[in-house]
Design a protein around this motif. Sequence first.
Motif, PDB file in Angstrom:
ATOM      1  N   TYR A 189       0.841  -1.195   0.000  1.00 47.81           N
ATOM      2  CA  TYR A 189       0.000   0.000   0.000  1.00 47.81           C
ATOM      3  C   TYR A 189       0.878   1.247   0.000  1.00 47.81           C
ATOM      4  CZ  TYR A 189      -4.117  -2.838   1.064  1.00 47.81           C
ATOM      5  OH  TYR A 189      -5.133  -3.750   0.997  1.00 47.81           O
ATOM      6  N   VAL A 190       0.457   2.268  -0.735  1.00 52.98           N
ATOM      7  CA  VAL A 190       1.194   3.524  -0.793  1.00 52.98           C
ATOM      8  C   VAL A 190       0.989   4.278   0.518  1.00 52.98           C
ATOM      9  CG1 VAL A 190       1.520   5.708  -2.015  1.00 52.98           C
ATOM     10  CG2 VAL A 190       0.904   3.637  -3.291  1.00 52.98           C
ATOM     11  N   THR A 191       2.074   4.541   1.212  1.00 57.26           N
ATOM     12  CA  THR A 191       2.005   5.244   2.496  1.00 57.26           C
ATOM     13  C   THR A 191       2.529   6.671   2.415  1.00 57.26           C
ATOM     14  OG1 THR A 191       4.201   4.453   3.147  1.00 57.26           O
ATOM     15  CG2 THR A 191       2.304   3.085   3.769  1.00 57.26           C
ATOM     16  N   THR A 192       3.276   6.985   1.344  1.00 54.59           N
ATOM     17  CA  THR A 192       3.946   8.283   1.260  1.00 54.59           C
ATOM     18  C   THR A 192       3.841   8.862  -0.142  1.00 54.59           C
ATOM     19  OG1 THR A 192       5.557   7.663   2.955  1.00 54.59           O
ATOM     20  CG2 THR A 192       6.153   9.478   1.504  1.00 54.59           C
ATOM     21  N   VAL A 193       3.380  10.093  -0.225  1.00 52.65           N
ATOM     22  CA  VAL A 193       3.497  10.900  -1.443  1.00 52.65           C
ATOM     23  C   VAL A 193       4.431  12.050  -1.099  1.00 52.65           C
ATOM     24  CG1 VAL A 193       2.306  12.496  -2.981  1.00 52.65           C
ATOM     25  CG2 VAL A 193       1.263  10.292  -2.426  1.00 52.65           C
ATOM     26  N   HIS A 194       5.539  12.121  -1.832  1.00 51.43           N
ATOM     27  CA  HIS A 194       6.605  13.059  -1.490  1.00 51.43           C
ATOM     28  C   HIS A 194       7.029  13.801  -2.757  1.00 51.43           C
ATOM     29  CE1 HIS A 194      10.346  14.440   0.506  1.00 51.43           C
ATOM     30  NE2 HIS A 194       9.705  14.158   1.615  1.00 51.43           N
ATOM     31  N   VAL A 195       6.152  14.695  -3.224  1.00 45.25           N
ATOM     32  CA  VAL A 195       6.418  15.444  -4.447  1.00 45.25           C
ATOM     33  C   VAL A 195       6.949  16.815  -4.049  1.00 45.25           C
ATOM     34  CG1 VAL A 195       5.521  16.097  -6.707  1.00 45.25           C
ATOM     35  CG2 VAL A 195       4.415  14.270  -5.421  1.00 45.25           C
ATOM     36  N   THR A 196       8.240  16.901  -3.818  1.00 44.12           N
ATOM     37  CA  THR A 196       8.829  18.142  -3.322  1.00 44.12           C
ATOM     38  C   THR A 196       9.671  18.827  -4.395  1.00 44.12           C
ATOM     39  OG1 THR A 196      10.791  16.998  -2.471  1.00 44.12           O
ATOM     40  CG2 THR A 196       8.900  17.192  -1.008  1.00 44.12           C
ATOM     41  N   ASP A 197       9.597  20.149  -4.400  1.00 44.35           N
ATOM     42  CA  ASP A 197      10.389  20.987  -5.323  1.00 44.35           C
ATOM     43  C   ASP A 197      10.179  20.604  -6.777  1.00 44.35           C
ATOM     44  OD1 ASP A 197      11.542  22.367  -3.128  1.00 44.35           O
ATOM     45  OD2 ASP A 197      12.984  20.748  -2.865  1.00 44.35           O
ATOM     46  N   ALA A 198       8.990  20.144  -7.099  1.00 42.66           N
ATOM     47  CA  ALA A 198       8.670  19.776  -8.481  1.00 42.66           C
ATOM     48  C   ALA A 198       7.914  20.886  -9.194  1.00 42.66           C
ATOM     49  CB  ALA A 198       7.841  18.491  -8.493  1.00 42.66           C
ATOM     50  N   HIS A 199       7.644  21.980  -8.498  1.00 41.75           N
ATOM     51  CA  HIS A 199       6.967  23.149  -9.065  1.00 41.75           C
ATOM     52  C   HIS A 199       5.597  22.807  -9.634  1.00 41.75           C
ATOM     53  CE1 HIS A 199      10.730  25.263  -8.452  1.00 41.75           C
ATOM     54  NE2 HIS A 199      11.361  24.340  -9.155  1.00 41.75           N
ATOM     55  N   LEU A 200       4.902  21.869  -8.988  1.00 43.19           N
ATOM     56  CA  LEU A 200       3.546  21.561  -9.409  1.00 43.19           C
ATOM     57  C   LEU A 200       2.691  22.821  -9.336  1.00 43.19           C
ATOM     58  CD1 LEU A 200       2.865  18.125  -7.678  1.00 43.19           C
ATOM     59  CD2 LEU A 200       3.792  18.584  -9.950  1.00 43.19           C
ATOM     60  N   ASP A 201       1.849  23.024 -10.324  1.00 41.51           N
ATOM     61  CA  ASP A 201       1.030  24.227 -10.356  1.00 41.51           C
ATOM     62  C   ASP A 201      -0.452  23.874 -10.337  1.00 41.51           C
ATOM     63  OD1 ASP A 201       1.385  23.060 -12.823  1.00 41.51           O
ATOM     64  OD2 ASP A 201       2.270  24.812 -13.751  1.00 41.51           O
ATOM     65  N   GLY A 202      -1.261  24.909 -10.129  1.00 38.43           N
ATOM     66  CA  GLY A 202      -2.693  24.703 -10.006  1.00 38.43           C
ATOM     67  C   GLY A 202      -3.073  24.236  -8.610  1.00 38.43           C
ATOM     68  N   PRO A 203      -4.350  24.021  -8.361  1.00 41.36           N
ATOM     69  CA  PRO A 203      -4.779  23.527  -7.047  1.00 41.36           C
ATOM     70  C   PRO A 203      -4.237  22.125  -6.796  1.00 41.36           C
ATOM     71  CG  PRO A 203      -6.629  24.416  -8.317  1.00 41.36           C
ATOM     72  CD  PRO A 203      -5.481  24.311  -9.259  1.00 41.36           C
ATOM     73  N   PRO A 204      -3.980  21.757  -5.535  1.00 41.53           N
ATOM     74  CA  PRO A 204      -3.567  20.383  -5.227  1.00 41.53           C
ATOM     75  C   PRO A 204      -4.583  19.388  -5.775  1.00 41.53           C
ATOM     76  CG  PRO A 204      -3.248  21.787  -3.316  1.00 41.53           C
ATOM     77  CD  PRO A 204      -3.978  22.620  -4.322  1.00 41.53           C
ATOM     78  N   ALA A 205      -4.077  18.298  -6.302  1.00 46.17           N
ATOM     79  CA  ALA A 205      -4.922  17.328  -7.018  1.00 46.17           C
ATOM     80  C   ALA A 205      -5.811  16.542  -6.059  1.00 46.17           C
ATOM     81  CB  ALA A 205      -4.051  16.370  -7.818  1.00 46.17           C
ATOM     82  N   LYS A 206      -7.126  16.606  -6.255  1.00 42.87           N
ATOM     83  CA  LYS A 206      -8.066  15.852  -5.428  1.00 42.87           C
ATOM     84  C   LYS A 206      -7.872  14.342  -5.594  1.00 42.87           C
ATOM     85  CE  LYS A 206     -11.684  19.369  -5.639  1.00 42.87           C
ATOM     86  NZ  LYS A 206     -13.056  19.656  -6.130  1.00 42.87           N
ATOM     87  N   GLU A 207      -7.273  13.950  -6.700  1.00 40.04           N
ATOM     88  CA  GLU A 207      -7.099  12.520  -6.946  1.00 40.04           C
ATOM     89  C   GLU A 207      -6.176  11.846  -5.929  1.00 40.04           C
ATOM     90  OE1 GLU A 207      -8.750  14.446 -10.356  1.00 40.04           O
ATOM     91  OE2 GLU A 207      -6.838  14.864  -9.337  1.00 40.04           O
ATOM     92  N   TRP A 208      -5.380  12.629  -5.171  1.00 41.12           N
ATOM     93  CA  TRP A 208      -4.582  12.010  -4.100  1.00 41.12           C
ATOM     94  C   TRP A 208      -5.502  11.300  -3.110  1.00 41.12           C
ATOM     95  CZ3 TRP A 208      -0.069  11.566  -5.903  1.00 41.12           C
ATOM     96  CH2 TRP A 208       0.647  12.616  -6.488  1.00 41.12           C
ATOM     97  N   CYS A 209      -6.785  11.667  -3.106  1.00 39.34           N
ATOM     98  CA  CYS A 209      -7.773  11.029  -2.233  1.00 39.34           C
ATOM     99  C   CYS A 209      -7.840   9.514  -2.432  1.00 39.34           C
ATOM    100  CB  CYS A 209      -9.161  11.609  -2.512  1.00 39.34           C
ATOM    101  SG  CYS A 209      -9.728  12.798  -1.299  1.00 39.34           S
TER     102      CYS A 209
END
Length: 284
Positions: free
Chosen positions: A103-123
Amino acid sequence: MYTSLFMTIISIIVLPCIILIPSNAYTVPEEVRALEFIKDANINRSINWQRALASWTCPTDADDSDEGCDPCSRDWSGNWEHIQCRGAGGRYGEGSIGHYDGYVTTVHVTDAHLDGPPAKEWCLLTHLRELDLDGGNQNGPFPEWIPKCHPQLQELDLSFNRLTGRIPNNIRKKETLQEFKVEHNYFSGPVPAILGGMPNLWRVRLAYNHFEGTIPESWRNMSGNLNQLDISHNHISGNLSVLAFFKLMYASVHSNAGLCGMVPESIRYASGYNPSGTGLGHPC
């Protein structure tokens, strides 16, 4: 607002009933489908999202996979960048006792310059203990879906983005939360009293925002665990008496012109204490 997303979650979970599941797959099949859905929903949002999700392809490395598409890999590190599957773990989000369950326990998207609102799909990743989206260009209000989607969340890091507005009251539902980091954004409104309803917090970072008002009385409830606090560079006022019984290893309060009064020992002798830009030590 959330109906379509949660219907998607239900369909992803139900699909194993009609899809042949590889018997030796290390990553739990519904987690693979959830990750693929997250990728498909976001990879075309911008060039930064494309770069961040570029490694999310199959087949995965055969030397570190128990199936052709194994994003989790054979240990906790993950074959796909920015995710980790640490299995059963102890305190502080990233901990692991070496029992990996796919099971995925960690999402660690750092310093990737993601733009727009945080993705609801992380749900879709309902076993997360750590959601770390710092160092981007994400905007909009605090993602109110976070408390609803991640019942085991221990660490939340939204720092160094462009998020605005107030911290919503529903964050109080996250009694599992141990680290709350939102520094370097544009959050405003009163210092969030609802943090006092999360007694397991040991690290709180609110620096470089526009929080105002006094330290809430409810924060006394955090005195048993909190040992790192950064409220610098805000518009906080009044005295720090609420923090008198804390045992802080680190405390940063500078650049709050409205702070005044006696400085509790818990602040004065903590690493990082600096009274510059405040009226601390002077009568309120």
